[in-house]
Scaffold this motif. Structure first.
Motif, PDB file in Angstrom:
ATOM      1  N   ASP A   1      -0.419  -2.795   5.673  1.00 23.37           N
ATOM      2  CA  ASP A   1       0.486  -2.230   4.669  1.00 23.37           C
ATOM      3  C   ASP A   1       0.600  -3.075   3.409  1.00 23.37           C
ATOM      4  OD1 ASP A   1       2.008  -4.393   5.451  1.00 23.37           O
ATOM      5  OD2 ASP A   1       3.602  -3.220   6.387  1.00 23.37           O
TER       6      ASP A   1
ATOM      7  N   LEU B   1      -2.596   1.659   5.656  1.00 25.63           N
ATOM      8  CA  LEU B   1      -4.045   1.829   5.565  1.00 25.63           C
ATOM      9  C   LEU B   1      -4.682   1.595   6.930  1.00 25.63           C
ATOM     10  CD1 LEU B   1      -6.527   2.192   3.652  1.00 25.63           C
ATOM     11  CD2 LEU B   1      -6.524  -0.299   3.405  1.00 25.63           C
TER      12      LEU B   1
ATOM     13  N   ILE C   1      -7.476   0.038  -2.975  1.00 27.21           N
ATOM     14  CA  ILE C   1      -6.160   0.138  -2.369  1.00 27.21           C
ATOM     15  C   ILE C   1      -5.258   1.011  -3.234  1.00 27.21           C
ATOM     16  CG2 ILE C   1      -4.087  -1.149  -1.711  1.00 27.21           C
ATOM     17  CD1 ILE C   1      -5.871  -3.527  -1.093  1.00 27.21           C
ATOM     18  N   GLU C   2      -4.737   2.066  -2.624  1.00 29.62           N
ATOM     19  CA  GLU C   2      -3.728   2.879  -3.317  1.00 29.62           C
ATOM     20  C   GLU C   2      -2.383   2.202  -3.111  1.00 29.62           C
ATOM     21  OE1 GLU C   2      -3.865   7.196  -3.521  1.00 29.62           O
ATOM     22  OE2 GLU C   2      -5.400   7.103  -1.962  1.00 29.62           O
TER      23      GLU C   2
ATOM     24  N   THR D   1       0.821  -1.208   0.000  1.00 30.22           N
ATOM     25  CA  THR D   1       0.000   0.000   0.000  1.00 30.22           C
ATOM     26  C   THR D   1       0.854   1.256   0.000  1.00 30.22           C
ATOM     27  OG1 THR D   1      -0.110   0.105   2.411  1.00 30.22           O
ATOM     28  CG2 THR D   1      -1.817  -1.175   1.297  1.00 30.22           C
TER      29      THR D   1
ATOM     30  N   ASP E   1      -9.692  -3.079  -0.357  1.00 32.94           N
ATOM     31  CA  ASP E   1      -9.359  -3.670   0.931  1.00 32.94           C
ATOM     32  C   ASP E   1     -10.557  -4.445   1.468  1.00 32.94           C
ATOM     33  OD1 ASP E   1      -7.540  -3.712   3.439  1.00 32.94           O
ATOM     34  OD2 ASP E   1      -9.480  -2.997   4.192  1.00 32.94           O
TER      35      ASP E   1
ATOM     36  N   ILE F   1      -3.877  -1.237  11.544  1.00 34.42           N
ATOM     37  CA  ILE F   1      -3.369  -0.767  10.260  1.00 34.42           C
ATOM     38  C   ILE F   1      -2.903  -1.938   9.414  1.00 34.42           C
ATOM     39  CG2 ILE F   1      -2.734   1.541  11.054  1.00 34.42           C
ATOM     40  CD1 ILE F   1       0.120   0.548  11.441  1.00 34.42           C
TER      41      ILE F   1
ATOM     42  N   ASP G   1      -8.705   5.751   5.895  1.00 40.10           N
ATOM     43  CA  ASP G   1      -7.658   6.759   5.722  1.00 40.10           C
ATOM     44  C   ASP G   1      -6.310   6.078   5.477  1.00 40.10           C
ATOM     45  OD1 ASP G   1      -9.481   8.754   6.158  1.00 40.10           O
ATOM     46  OD2 ASP G   1      -8.813   9.232   8.200  1.00 40.10           O
ATOM     47  N   THR G   2      -5.412   6.821   4.861  1.00 37.95           N
ATOM     48  CA  THR G   2      -4.038   6.352   4.671  1.00 37.95           C
ATOM     49  C   THR G   2      -3.084   7.272   5.420  1.00 37.95           C
ATOM     50  OG1 THR G   2      -4.526   5.437   2.480  1.00 37.95           O
ATOM     51  CG2 THR G   2      -2.224   5.870   2.987  1.00 37.95           C
TER      52      THR G   2
ATOM     53  N   LEU H   1       0.330   8.736   5.569  1.00 40.70           N
ATOM     54  CA  LEU H   1       1.443   8.944   4.642  1.00 40.70           C
ATOM     55  C   LEU H   1       2.741   9.298   5.364  1.00 40.70           C
ATOM     56  CD1 LEU H   1      -0.314  11.068   1.854  1.00 40.70           C
ATOM     57  CD2 LEU H   1       0.124   8.608   1.858  1.00 40.70           C
TER      58      LEU H   1
ATOM     59  N   LYS I   1      -4.165  10.915   4.221  1.00 38.29           N
ATOM     60  CA  LYS I   1      -4.834  11.049   2.914  1.00 38.29           C
ATOM     61  C   LYS I   1      -6.205  10.396   3.021  1.00 38.29           C
ATOM     62  CE  LYS I   1      -4.009  10.516  -2.051  1.00 38.29           C
ATOM     63  NZ  LYS I   1      -5.296   9.992  -2.505  1.00 38.29           N
ATOM     64  N   ARG I   2      -7.237  11.177   2.738  1.00 38.10           N
ATOM     65  CA  ARG I   2      -8.619  10.680   2.774  1.00 38.10           C
ATOM     66  C   ARG I   2      -9.270  10.998   1.434  1.00 38.10           C
ATOM     67  NH1 ARG I   2     -11.737  13.003   7.604  1.00 38.10           N
ATOM     68  NH2 ARG I   2     -10.367  11.491   8.676  1.00 38.10           N
TER      69      ARG I   2
END
Length: 429
Positions: A213, A123, A247-248, A119, A240, A211, A149-150, A152, A184-185
């Protein structure tokens, strides 16, 4: 009085004649003539409806692009733009723009693949409550950090895995300070303060988050370009499992996978392929994009596709027809096999869009093995009339024999393969 009756009669006749125009065969044929035809060089001939009038060819390029074989049939001569003009008494009554693209082929795959995603950041997949001296609470919820949310950055430092988070939490707890967290949302990026809290049960500082990853799963490779080594797979985005959000990815890899068993689908319950990742041959390639049209990247090596190892032309969405087709997929081990399907519906799409086709599994062997479309079959290439037309993407939950497909041209576009590129260059010049 008699004159008014005649006038009313003529009026009714004219009205009936006017209303009848749309039902006349010549008028219906005229309406069926397309304004635009786009196809590939060295593939199929072009057929247009006949109006019983003369048809002329007018090239918009310096070179001859198409050539008439008869009144309504044309063959391609070279890539470029041209026009087919219907004429009546020497006057043009209908013009059809013709765009001939460079011949383009891909190798349809059907291989079962294992997908490993890393990711972007980490995440947030859940909250948990901490037993602190001030009662039960989740510091992350108080900091307005939400599921999906992520994370960063923490204190300005990039976060790439779960193990990166713990040292920041421990240090901030010891110092009694809050963490400066970059979140990041969706498309928004913002910062928030998050103060770790001592968990009275474990005697550790915690932030009240679950979380993740990475993610892993199986799917099917749709195609690869033997020249650029670019590939496309799955035909839909990977989301996810907890947040249900796409998933980014930071990066990822694909490997071979072997099908060990299949759980058949039933009405209301989708089936599933059970597979084992095969790492003996190393990584097949990289993953650089996870989009609504699938996952994409570049192969590290050529694939052996058995009897399906030859490049095959593709079909644009406007060329896909209702009727018989084939899919390539794996139902046992790693052997790619061909199975019968029917294209129930296909929508010609001018712009990228998912769910462009509806297909139905008709092959008795595949129905016996899977019950229809199952998880892990996503990305199976669909072939019609010797052309790759798209990929299987989703199953209908209440009818596992049927599902959606995506058109191949949109997957190629997402892979960074522009089949219109040279044609666009000519238009620009």
């Amino acid at each position: 009085m008699k004159f008014n009756s005649i006038r009313n009669g003529i009026g009714i006749m004219l009205l009936v004649a006017f209303l009848s125009i749309p039902f006349l065969t010549p008028f219906q044929t005229y309406l069926s003539i397309p304004n635009q035809i786009t196809t590939f060089h060295n593939q199929d001939n072009i057929d247009v409806p006949t109006l019983g009038t003369s048809v002329a060819v007018s090239s918009t390029d310096d070179n001859q692009v198409i050539q008439a074989l008869g009144d309504t049939e044309f063959t391609t001569v070279s890539p470029g733009q041209s026009e087919i003009v219907y004429e009546l008494a020497g006057l043009p009554i209908k013009k059809v723009n013709v765009d001939i693209l460079d011949d383009f082929k891909v190798i349809p795959s059907g291989h079962s693949i294992g997908v490993n995603l890393q990711t972007l950041g980490v995440l947030v997949v859940g909250h948990h409550v901490i037993d602190s001296k001030n009662g039960k609470k989740s510091p992350a919820e108080e900091a307005n950090i939400q599921v999906g949310d992520t994370i960063l950055k923490i204190n300005g430092k990039d976060i790439s895995s779960m193990k990166d988070v713990a040292p920041f939490v421990e240090q901030a707890g010891d110092d009694g300070k809050a963490l400066n967290v970059t979140i990041k949302r969706n498309e928004e990026t913002f910062e928030t303060k998050l103060k770790p809290t001592m968990d009275e049960k474990t005697n550790e500082y915690k932030i009240g988050l679950y979380i993740r990853d990475s993610a892993a799963g199986i799917g099917t490779m749709t195609f690869y370009d033997p020249k650029s080594k670019k590939y496309g797979a799955l035909g839909h985005v990977i989301s996810d499992m907890d947040t249900k959000k796409p998933i980014e990815i930071n990066d990822g890899t694909i490997v071979y996978s072997s099908i060990k068993s299949i759980e058949k689908g039933n009405n209301g319950v989708p089936g599933e392929k059970h597979a084992e990742f095969s790492t003996a041959d190393g990584e097949l390639g990289t993953i650089t994009k996870n989009s609504p049209f699938g996952v994409f990247g570049k192969l590290n090596k050529d694939l052996n596709n058995g009897e399906f190892n030859e490049p095959m032309p593709i079909a644009l969405s406007s060329e896909v027809k209702e009727g018989p087709a084939k899919i390539l997929t794996v139902i046992e081990g790693s052997k790619v096999e061909e199975f019968d399907v029917d294209i129930v519906n296909s929508v010609p799409q001018k712009f990228p869009a998912t769910k462009g086709m509806i297909l139905k599994i008709t092959d008795p062997e595949l129905l016996d093995a899977t019950g229809g479309i199952v998880q892990g079959m996503s990305g199976s290439p669909i072939i019609q009339n010797g052309k790759v037309i798209g990929a299987v993407t989703h199953v209908f939950v209440n009818d596992p024999t049927s599902g959606y497909g995506v058109h191949i041209e949109w997957m190629l576009n997402e892979a960074g393969i522009d089949i219109y590129e040279k044609s666009n260059d000519k238009k620009a010049s």
